[in-house]
Structure formats: C-alpha cells, structure tokens
Scaffold this active site. Structure first.
Site, PDB file in Angstrom:
ATOM      1  N   LYS A  83       1.264  -6.148   1.214  1.00 33.08           N
ATOM      2  CA  LYS A  83       0.219  -5.139   1.428  1.00 33.08           C
ATOM      3  C   LYS A  83       0.564  -4.329   2.683  1.00 33.08           C
ATOM      4  O   LYS A  83       0.802  -4.903   3.752  1.00 33.08           O
ATOM      5  CB  LYS A  83      -1.114  -5.857   1.616  1.00 33.08           C
ATOM      6  CG  LYS A  83      -2.322  -5.087   1.164  1.00 33.08           C
ATOM      7  CD  LYS A  83      -3.527  -6.015   1.272  1.00 33.08           C
ATOM      8  CE  LYS A  83      -4.779  -5.367   0.806  1.00 33.08           C
ATOM      9  NZ  LYS A  83      -5.952  -6.189   1.152  1.00 33.08           N
TER      10      LYS A  83
HETATM   11  C1  E4P Z   1      -8.900  -5.045  -0.256  1.00 29.87           C
HETATM   12  O1  E4P Z   1      -7.789  -5.404  -0.525  1.00 29.87           O
HETATM   13  C2  E4P Z   1      -9.623  -5.395   0.977  1.00 29.87           C
HETATM   14  O2  E4P Z   1      -9.217  -6.693   1.356  1.00 29.87           O
HETATM   15  C3  E4P Z   1     -11.113  -5.445   0.811  1.00 29.87           C
HETATM   16  O3  E4P Z   1     -11.516  -5.077  -0.482  1.00 29.87           O
HETATM   17  C4  E4P Z   1     -11.873  -4.837   1.919  1.00 29.87           C
HETATM   18  O4  E4P Z   1     -13.244  -4.973   1.657  1.00 29.87           O
HETATM   19  P1  E4P Z   1     -14.374  -4.795   2.765  1.00 29.87           P
HETATM   20  O5  E4P Z   1     -14.604  -3.346   2.979  1.00 29.87           O
HETATM   21  O6  E4P Z   1     -15.593  -5.455   2.171  1.00 29.87           O
HETATM   22  O7  E4P Z   1     -13.880  -5.493   4.012  1.00 29.87           O
END
Ligand code: E4P
Length: 217
Positions: A83
């Site tokens: 990522k």
């Molecule tokens: C995606 O890969 C992220 O880890 C995640 O969806 C972020 O979500 P949040 O805005 O609830 O922290």
C-alpha cells in the site's frame, strides 16, 4: 463485488474468513497501532488466514524509502499487496513495483484526477476514502461515480477499492455504481446480514415450531 475487511485484528479476520465471504484484507498504520502487534508479524499471520490480497502500508515518504520497505513487506507472503500513498513518489514506486509483478494499492485518494494518475501508474487497486470525504462536506460517492466513468472510458484495469466505509449504505451505493471492491470495518460487514424483519420472522417460526412438538431428526 469483492469484500475486504479493514482491520489488523486477527481474531476478527479469522471470524469473517470462516463465512467464506471475505476476499481480502486492508490494514494501515493506525490499524497496526490499534492491534498492538509487530507490523511484519501481524501481516504475515493475516496472509496465512486469507488467500486474497492483504494490503500492508509503507511509511517512508520518498520513493527510495518506499521501495526499500516494499521489498521487505512483499517477501512476507505471495498475497501481500503493497500500500502506497497517492503522492508523486508513491506513484513512481507504484509503477516500479507493479512492473515487477507486485500488487499495489494506492491509498489516500480524494479526487478523480488522483485516481486517473494511479491507473496510469499501473496500480492494482485505487482506494478512494468515501467516509473522510463525507466528513468534510463532499459526497464520497460522487467520487466513486467519477472514477468508475473515467476508468471505463479508458478500460483501465485498476480496481476501484472503496475505502473509509462507515455504514452499510456506503456498500449498497458502491455496489450500485459498480465499484470492484469495498473494504469495511468488521462490524459494518457483519451488519450487512442483519434485518429486524429477519429476526422477527425467525422468532415467529421458532415459536410456531415449538407448538408442533416435533424435532427434525
Ligand atoms: C483503507 O484502506 C483504509 O485503511 C481505511 O478504509 C481508512 O478508513 P477510516 O477513514 O475509517 O480510517
């Protein structure tokens, strides 16, 4: 539509994997911190629980640092998906890693133009954050519609991974638009199966069945 779970909680992941409905996992540095676990250890363990992609996020901000960290992470298991942040350095690293056959999830996407760049960089997944978009007064689902349109216009293979999902309506809307994947917290995924009329119907059937005095055996 594929379902990924957005957590680094191994017990939650195993619980959802047992349903047969889980296609992958996403983590981020905040979720790793919440788990209290060692990053590399927990990612390796998750990769052994699910067959699908497990997103593990690098923390370096420069391309060389990202590639160094990515090289460590991708060696953990064949289903690791690196990522990377949606920055120019992240896109450079994305191009290099995907050209080597490594899966990449480009994260922290908040505009359709950013998503266009990620697709051109060969990203496997683009992660637009709908909940955080909603939080600041924009409709996150408008972003998903725009990205779907642009990707279809040019036949980009990059999969739209709807992230920062807060409730089942986000998942319903993402499915109607034709997003490829949603990643959601465990509780939101489990809530998809719930309906008060299902519960009420079950209670009624159980009560009526008890009156028959029968057993199925
Ligand atoms: C995606 O890969 C992220 O880890 C995640 O969806 C972020 O979500 P949040 O805005 O609830 O922290």
């Amino acid at each position: 539509m594929k379902f990924f779970v957005d957590t680094a909680d191994v017990a939650e992941i195993a619980d959802l994997a047992a349903t047969g409905l889980l296609d992958g996992v996403t983590t981020n540095p905040s979720l790793i911190a919440k788990s209290g676990r060692n990053f590399l250890e927990v990612v390796k363990e998750i990769c052994g629980i699910v067959e699908g992609p497990v997103s593990a996020e690098v923390v370096a901000m420069d391309v060389d640092g990202m590639l160094r960290e990515a090289d460590i992470v991708r060696k953990l298991a064949p289903n690791v998906c690196v990522k990377l942040p949606l920055t120019l350095d992240g896109l450079k690293a994305c191009r290099k890693l995907t050209s080597e056959g490594t899966q990449v999830n480009v994260t922290l996407c908040f505009s359709a133009n950013q998503a266009l760049l990620a697709a051109k960089a060969g990203a496997t997944f683009i992660s637009p954050f709908v909940g955080r978009h909603d939080d600041v007064g924009f409709d996150g689902m408008d972003l998903i519609e725009d990205i779907r349109l642009i990707y279809d216009n040019y036949d980009f293979a990059t999969q739209i991974l709807v992230a920062s999902v807060r409730h089942p309506i986000h998942i319903l809307q993402a499915a109607k638009i034709g997003a490829d994947v949603v990643t959601a917290p465990p509780a939101v995924l489990k809530n998809l199966a719930k309906h008060p009329l299902t519960d009420r119907g079950l209670e009624q059937f159980a009560a009526d069945w008890a009156k028959t005095g029968q057993v199925i055996a």
